[in-house]
Design a protein around this motif. Structure first.
Motif, PDB file in Angstrom:
ATOM      1  N   ILE A  53     -15.337  17.606 -19.735  1.00 47.29           N
ATOM      2  CA  ILE A  53     -16.563  17.254 -19.335  1.00 47.29           C
ATOM      3  C   ILE A  53     -17.851  17.326 -20.321  1.00 47.29           C
ATOM      4  O   ILE A  53     -18.442  16.380 -20.727  1.00 47.29           O
ATOM      5  CB  ILE A  53     -17.314  17.512 -17.906  1.00 47.29           C
ATOM      6  N   ILE A  54     -17.953  18.308 -20.949  1.00 46.05           N
ATOM      7  CA  ILE A  54     -18.767  18.887 -21.722  1.00 46.05           C
ATOM      8  C   ILE A  54     -18.710  17.807 -23.104  1.00 46.05           C
ATOM      9  O   ILE A  54     -19.549  17.298 -23.448  1.00 46.05           O
ATOM     10  CB  ILE A  54     -18.859  20.185 -22.095  1.00 46.05           C
ATOM     11  N   SER A  55     -17.405  17.889 -23.512  1.00 50.12           N
ATOM     12  CA  SER A  55     -17.072  17.238 -24.583  1.00 50.12           C
ATOM     13  C   SER A  55     -17.388  15.747 -24.468  1.00 50.12           C
ATOM     14  O   SER A  55     -17.973  15.050 -25.470  1.00 50.12           O
ATOM     15  CB  SER A  55     -15.748  17.455 -25.085  1.00 50.12           C
ATOM     16  N   SER A  56     -17.180  15.064 -23.327  1.00 55.00           N
ATOM     17  CA  SER A  56     -17.146  13.726 -23.034  1.00 55.00           C
ATOM     18  C   SER A  56     -18.784  13.301 -23.085  1.00 55.00           C
ATOM     19  O   SER A  56     -19.112  12.346 -23.954  1.00 55.00           O
ATOM     20  CB  SER A  56     -16.841  13.577 -21.648  1.00 55.00           C
ATOM     21  N   LEU A  57     -19.594  14.352 -22.640  1.00 53.97           N
ATOM     22  CA  LEU A  57     -21.001  13.891 -22.577  1.00 53.97           C
ATOM     23  C   LEU A  57     -21.721  14.224 -23.843  1.00 53.97           C
ATOM     24  O   LEU A  57     -22.786  13.567 -24.302  1.00 53.97           O
ATOM     25  CB  LEU A  57     -21.913  14.891 -21.504  1.00 53.97           C
ATOM     26  N   MET A  58     -21.050  14.813 -24.850  1.00 50.92           N
ATOM     27  CA  MET A  58     -21.836  15.148 -26.262  1.00 50.92           C
ATOM     28  C   MET A  58     -20.984  14.218 -27.359  1.00 50.92           C
ATOM     29  O   MET A  58     -21.654  14.006 -28.279  1.00 50.92           O
ATOM     30  CB  MET A  58     -21.299  16.587 -26.702  1.00 50.92           C
ATOM     31  N   SER A  59     -19.871  13.392 -26.801  1.00 52.25           N
ATOM     32  CA  SER A  59     -19.156  12.724 -28.042  1.00 52.25           C
ATOM     33  C   SER A  59     -19.962  11.650 -28.347  1.00 52.25           C
ATOM     34  O   SER A  59     -19.733  11.209 -29.679  1.00 52.25           O
ATOM     35  CB  SER A  59     -17.931  12.036 -27.322  1.00 52.25           C
ATOM     36  N   GLY A  60     -20.990  11.017 -27.744  1.00 53.92           N
ATOM     37  CA  GLY A  60     -21.538   9.884 -28.297  1.00 53.92           C
ATOM     38  C   GLY A  60     -22.547  10.013 -29.173  1.00 53.92           C
ATOM     39  O   GLY A  60     -22.356   9.410 -30.378  1.00 53.92           O
ATOM     40  N   ARG A  61     -23.191  11.336 -29.236  1.00 53.55           N
ATOM     41  CA  ARG A  61     -24.105  11.704 -30.434  1.00 53.55           C
ATOM     42  C   ARG A  61     -23.189  12.103 -31.600  1.00 53.55           C
ATOM     43  O   ARG A  61     -23.557  11.879 -32.619  1.00 53.55           O
ATOM     44  CB  ARG A  61     -25.120  12.820 -30.015  1.00 53.55           C
ATOM     45  N   LEU A  62     -22.250  12.781 -31.228  1.00 46.33           N
ATOM     46  CA  LEU A  62     -20.959  13.260 -32.290  1.00 46.33           C
ATOM     47  C   LEU A  62     -20.429  12.192 -33.231  1.00 46.33           C
ATOM     48  O   LEU A  62     -20.416  12.079 -34.526  1.00 46.33           O
ATOM     49  CB  LEU A  62     -20.119  14.412 -31.877  1.00 46.33           C
ATOM     50  N   ALA A 338     -16.718  11.584 -18.393  1.00 44.46           N
ATOM     51  CA  ALA A 338     -17.324  12.871 -17.585  1.00 44.46           C
ATOM     52  C   ALA A 338     -16.711  12.910 -16.008  1.00 44.46           C
ATOM     53  O   ALA A 338     -16.365  13.847 -15.604  1.00 44.46           O
ATOM     54  CB  ALA A 338     -18.569  13.014 -17.886  1.00 44.46           C
ATOM     55  N   PHE A 339     -16.927  11.553 -15.431  1.00 44.08           N
ATOM     56  CA  PHE A 339     -16.557  11.414 -14.106  1.00 44.08           C
ATOM     57  C   PHE A 339     -14.956  11.829 -14.065  1.00 44.08           C
ATOM     58  O   PHE A 339     -14.517  12.181 -13.019  1.00 44.08           O
ATOM     59  CB  PHE A 339     -17.129  10.110 -13.630  1.00 44.08           C
ATOM     60  N   SER A 340     -14.288  11.022 -15.105  1.00 38.33           N
ATOM     61  CA  SER A 340     -12.900  11.124 -14.787  1.00 38.33           C
ATOM     62  C   SER A 340     -12.344  12.648 -14.897  1.00 38.33           C
ATOM     63  O   SER A 340     -11.657  12.899 -14.172  1.00 38.33           O
ATOM     64  CB  SER A 340     -12.222  10.428 -16.101  1.00 38.33           C
ATOM     65  N   TYR A 341     -13.035  13.283 -15.868  1.00 40.57           N
ATOM     66  CA  TYR A 341     -12.589  14.722 -15.957  1.00 40.57           C
ATOM     67  C   TYR A 341     -13.269  15.690 -14.758  1.00 40.57           C
ATOM     68  O   TYR A 341     -12.465  16.769 -14.282  1.00 40.57           O
ATOM     69  CB  TYR A 341     -13.005  15.348 -17.311  1.00 40.57           C
ATOM     70  N   VAL A 342     -14.366  15.282 -14.079  1.00 45.06           N
ATOM     71  CA  VAL A 342     -14.654  15.818 -12.746  1.00 45.06           C
ATOM     72  C   VAL A 342     -13.455  15.650 -11.751  1.00 45.06           C
ATOM     73  O   VAL A 342     -13.186  16.593 -11.089  1.00 45.06           O
ATOM     74  CB  VAL A 342     -16.056  15.308 -12.486  1.00 45.06           C
TER      75      VAL A 342
END
Length: 392
Positions: A53-62, A338-342
């Protein structure tokens, strides 16, 4: 170059699938080995999901800063190291610690490659991409079924999986120059010009919340089957550990077959039509699992669950640029992931807690409720997107 790069991306998705099925299939042997309650498996699953979840939300910027290729290569390396560590852990606490890099690596691979394929390739390729994920999740239970009765037990399965992932990691780093050569006309445009929206801005877009709910449910069903299917078969249907592993192997084969067939049908059917067919198969299969039967019946039920649910995730992903626009597709896919991983986190967690409290007979009832909700929300989101296009 485009074909070679596509093969590398497919290989990366095989690697993405390897760890996803390994833990759930091995868990009956692990909790026996460590003398743990059944529900403790959720500690590892929850930690992996939190990392993704954390990784998904950060991935766009990375991805905008470093590019899809580098983020994918380093994330694959993280998962290989984590799998290697799982083979030598002395207790559940160490497994939980290793679940953090495993989840972070998996989330970045998933977000980056789904958006890349949605932008550069067809719906057919997207389905085949997730078919290769299905191959990855099928390989792990098969390997485990061969070695779990040996002297090394479940640890041998993790050692083999780590070795395969290390090989994929090497190929990912060697292939870095291919990415710019494969799409020279627009190699940088999608990553440098994409709009990076906040989570609140993304969720405010009409239809995004409903679409996120579909990701939540589909992934919850997928991971409940992989994480608790073996336990349900052993504890409630009284199969042996080896027999349960073989049944779950056929579940993953069904998932891979569903995604392969989705790719074949994509030339003739729109993604929404493929989704509707898959949901019909899924609900029928879940009805089969409600009733006691033979090992053959359980195998058929799990196979059909995989066959029906398999096409959901790739087709939902492919629809993102079409439904919400290419310029914001990375942001939307990040939130959807992120929702997938939730769903991956909460679905198996609740199943484990309820199963511990009342018994694993609840397994197919729980899944059927989720399947019915998916059908209703699909109708709602299609209606919402159709009304939005008419208004535009």
């Amino acid at each position: 170059m485009t074909t070679i790069l596509l093969l590398v991306i497919y290989l990366a998705f095989i690697g993405l699938g390897l760890p996803d099925s390994l833990f759930g299939t091995a868990w009956p042997a692990i909790y026996t080995d460590f003398s743990l309650p059944i529900a403790y498996g959720s500690l590892v699953s929850v930690t992996v999901s939190a990392g993704t979840i954390i990784s998904s939300l950060m991935s766009g910027r990375l991805i905008r800063k470093f590019g899809t290729s580098k983020v994918t290569a380093f994330s694959t390396l993280l998962t290989a190291l984590a799998l290697g560590g799982f083979a030598f852990v002395p207790n559940i606490a160490c497994m939980v610690l290793l679940a953090v890099p495993l989840g972070i690596g998996a989330g970045s691979i998933d977000v980056g490659l789904n958006n890349y394929v949605a932008l550069h390739y067809s719906a057919r390729v997207m389905s085949f991409l997730h078919c290769f994920y299905g191959i990855g999740v099928s390989v792990s239970p098969y390997i485990l079924s061969l070695v779990i009765s040996g002297p090394g037990g479940w640890r041998t399965g993790y050692r083999i999986a780590a070795g395969i992932q290390a090989g994929i990691t090497a190929i990912m780093f060697l292939s870095l120059p291919l990415w710019k050569k494969a799409h020279p006309a627009d190699a940088t445009a999608p990553e440098e010009t994409m709009r990076v929206l906040s989570v609140r801005q993304t969720l405010a877009i009409p239809g995004v919340r409903s679409m996120c709910s579909l990701f939540f449910i589909s992934c919850a069903i997928e991971c409940i089957c992989s994480g608790w299917g073996s336990t349900f078969l052993v504890e409630h249907r009284h199969l042996t550990t080896d027999q349960a592993a073989q049944v779950i192997l056929l579940y993953f084969v069904g998932m891979a077959a569903g995604r392969f067939l989705s790719g074949v049908l994509a030339a003739r059917l729109h993604s929404w039509n493929i989704i509707r067919i898959g949901q019909g198969i899924l609900c029928a299969a879940l009805l089969i699992l409600l009733f006691p039967g033979t090992r053959l019946l359980y195998t058929a039920g799990f196979f059909l669950v995989g066959l029906g649910n398999g096409p959901m995730f790739p087709n939902f992903n492919y629809l993102t640029p079409e439904s919400f626009g290419k310029d914001i597709s990375q942001s939307v896919i990040s939130v959807q992931m992120a929702f997938s991983y939730v769903g991956i986190l909460l679905g198996p967690l609740l199943c484990g807690l309820v199963g511990q409290a009342v018994g694993m007979f609840i397994f197919p009832v729980y899944l059927l409720a989720l399947g019915a909700a998916m059908v209703l929300i699909t109708w709602r989101v299609r209606h919402m997107l159709h009304q939005g296009k008419k208004a535009a």
